[in-house]
Scaffold this motif. Structure first.
Motif, PDB file in Angstrom:
ATOM      1  N   GLU A  15       0.827  -1.212   0.000  1.00 13.25           N
ATOM      2  CA  GLU A  15       0.000   0.000   0.000  1.00 13.25           C
ATOM      3  C   GLU A  15       0.859   1.259   0.000  1.00 13.25           C
ATOM      4  OE1 GLU A  15      -2.588  -0.517   3.374  1.00 13.25           O
ATOM      5  OE2 GLU A  15      -3.909  -1.891   2.284  1.00 13.25           O
ATOM      6  N   GLU A  18       2.331   1.650  -3.547  1.00 10.29           N
ATOM      7  CA  GLU A  18       1.305   2.122  -4.493  1.00 10.29           C
ATOM      8  C   GLU A  18       1.023   3.611  -4.288  1.00 10.29           C
ATOM      9  OE1 GLU A  18      -2.005  -0.523  -3.816  1.00 10.29           O
ATOM     10  OE2 GLU A  18      -1.023  -2.188  -4.862  1.00 10.29           O
ATOM     11  N   THR A  19       0.916   4.024  -3.037  1.00  9.87           N
ATOM     12  CA  THR A  19       0.668   5.437  -2.737  1.00  9.87           C
ATOM     13  C   THR A  19       1.857   6.294  -3.144  1.00  9.87           C
ATOM     14  OG1 THR A  19      -0.789   4.823  -0.914  1.00  9.87           O
ATOM     15  CG2 THR A  19       0.092   7.068  -0.899  1.00  9.87           C
ATOM     16  N   THR A  21       4.078   5.674  -5.442  1.00 10.64           N
ATOM     17  CA  THR A  21       4.125   5.739  -6.906  1.00 10.64           C
ATOM     18  C   THR A  21       3.146   6.792  -7.414  1.00 10.64           C
ATOM     19  OG1 THR A  21       4.762   3.410  -7.041  1.00 10.64           O
ATOM     20  CG2 THR A  21       3.834   4.416  -9.039  1.00 10.64           C
ATOM     21  N   ARG A  22       1.928   6.759  -6.903  1.00 16.27           N
ATOM     22  CA  ARG A  22       0.910   7.727  -7.322  1.00 16.27           C
ATOM     23  C   ARG A  22       1.370   9.156  -7.029  1.00 16.27           C
ATOM     24  NH1 ARG A  22      -2.859   9.951  -4.380  1.00 16.27           N
ATOM     25  NH2 ARG A  22      -2.881   8.353  -2.769  1.00 16.27           N
ATOM     26  N   LEU A  23       1.908   9.382  -5.835  1.00 16.24           N
ATOM     27  CA  LEU A  23       2.342  10.733  -5.463  1.00 16.24           C
ATOM     28  C   LEU A  23       3.578  11.176  -6.243  1.00 16.24           C
ATOM     29  CD1 LEU A  23       1.708  10.769  -1.607  1.00 16.24           C
ATOM     30  CD2 LEU A  23       0.366  11.857  -3.412  1.00 16.24           C
ATOM     31  N   LEU A  25       4.211  10.369  -9.242  1.00 13.54           N
ATOM     32  CA  LEU A  25       3.701  10.733 -10.562  1.00 13.54           C
ATOM     33  C   LEU A  25       2.943  12.057 -10.530  1.00 13.54           C
ATOM     34  CD1 LEU A  25       2.520   7.249 -11.883  1.00 13.54           C
ATOM     35  CD2 LEU A  25       4.423   8.626 -12.760  1.00 13.54           C
ATOM     36  N   GLU A  26       2.145  12.260  -9.497  1.00  9.67           N
ATOM     37  CA  GLU A  26       1.327  13.477  -9.408  1.00  9.67           C
ATOM     38  C   GLU A  26       2.148  14.711  -9.049  1.00  9.67           C
ATOM     39  OE1 GLU A  26      -1.742  12.676  -6.510  1.00  9.67           O
ATOM     40  OE2 GLU A  26      -2.736  11.216  -7.817  1.00  9.67           O
ATOM     41  N   TYR A  66       9.535  -1.990 -11.247  1.00  8.01           N
ATOM     42  CA  TYR A  66       8.883  -1.581 -12.489  1.00  8.01           C
ATOM     43  C   TYR A  66       9.709  -1.996 -13.710  1.00  8.01           C
ATOM     44  CZ  TYR A  66       7.714   1.702 -16.284  1.00  8.01           C
ATOM     45  OH  TYR A  66       7.424   2.257 -17.504  1.00  8.01           O
ATOM     46  N   GLU A 102       3.627   6.040 -18.325  1.00  7.39           N
ATOM     47  CA  GLU A 102       3.701   7.264 -17.528  1.00  7.39           C
ATOM     48  C   GLU A 102       4.892   7.236 -16.566  1.00  7.39           C
ATOM     49  OE1 GLU A 102       0.755  10.137 -14.916  1.00  7.39           O
ATOM     50  OE2 GLU A 102       0.332   7.994 -14.951  1.00  7.39           O
TER      51      GLU A 102
END
Length: 195
Positions: A15, A18-19, A21-23, A25-26, A66, A102
């Motif tokens: 978790e 995943e979080t 990675t999202r942050l 990217l954002e 990745y 991405e």
């Protein structure tokens, strides 16, 4: 550690990755703090530091998984006993897929910046297997036993395919541009040096 505790720890780790990675990217690597990652995942900062020593180590593990996963799939799903044209098409398709991701576009430059101090375990293993796949392909299509020439040619192909895969990333320099058909023709010409 008991099985239940191990499962909980693995779930926490997944978790948080995943979080993160999202942050990444954002917000970008620099702007995404450990505090941001922990809060967005619903964990304490201590939970993050129990899993990784630093944000850099967290990022590098994400990047390693990745890239090694992508290379692993490229090796596993490569065509069996292909002719030159089929294999080059396959390699270029995989390169272009990787370039279009991405994660590649936004985080490749960060991986370059941070990688000088990190040992990519999975990536190094799968990169070696990819190199071996190219070598065996060249050996099969050429019928040659000239190992130094085959290994050198496999390395040249690998370098060009890597450069193509990174051409869409956010790295500003060097920035390579590869037109598909021209690159394919050149890769086939390189393969033909082994014939």
């Amino acid at each position: 550690m008991g099985t239940r505790q191990q499962e909980k720890s693995e779930m926490t780790r997944r978790e948080l990755k995943e979080t993160a990675t999202r942050l990444f990217l954002e917000k970008g690597y620099e702007a995404a703090s450990i505090q941001d990652i922990a809060a967005a995942a619903g964990y304490s900062v201590g939970s993050v530091y129990r899993q990784w020593k630093s944000k850099q180590q967290l990022f590098m593990e994400i990047w390693d998984e990745y890239v090694s996963g992508f290379i692993r799939d490229s090796v596993i799903f490569a065509p069996e006993a292909p002719d030159c044209d089929t294999m080059i098409d396959y390699l270029l398709r995989r390169s272009r897929i990787f370039a279009g991701q991405e994660l590649t576009k936004k985080l490749y430059s960060t991986s370059l910046m941070l990688s000088a101090m990190y040992d990519y375990e999975g990536l190094a293993d799968w990169a070696h297997k990819y190199q071996q796949m190219l070598y065996l392909f060249l050996k099969q299509v050429s019928g040659s036993d000239d190992e130094p020439k085959l290994k050198t040619t496999a390395s040249i192909l690998h370098c060009l395919l890597n450069a193509d895969a990174m051409s869409a990333s956010d790295v500003k320099s060097p920035h390579y541009e590869f037109e598909y058909e021209a690159l394919k023709d050149n890769l086939i010409a390189i393969v033909n040096t082994c014939l």
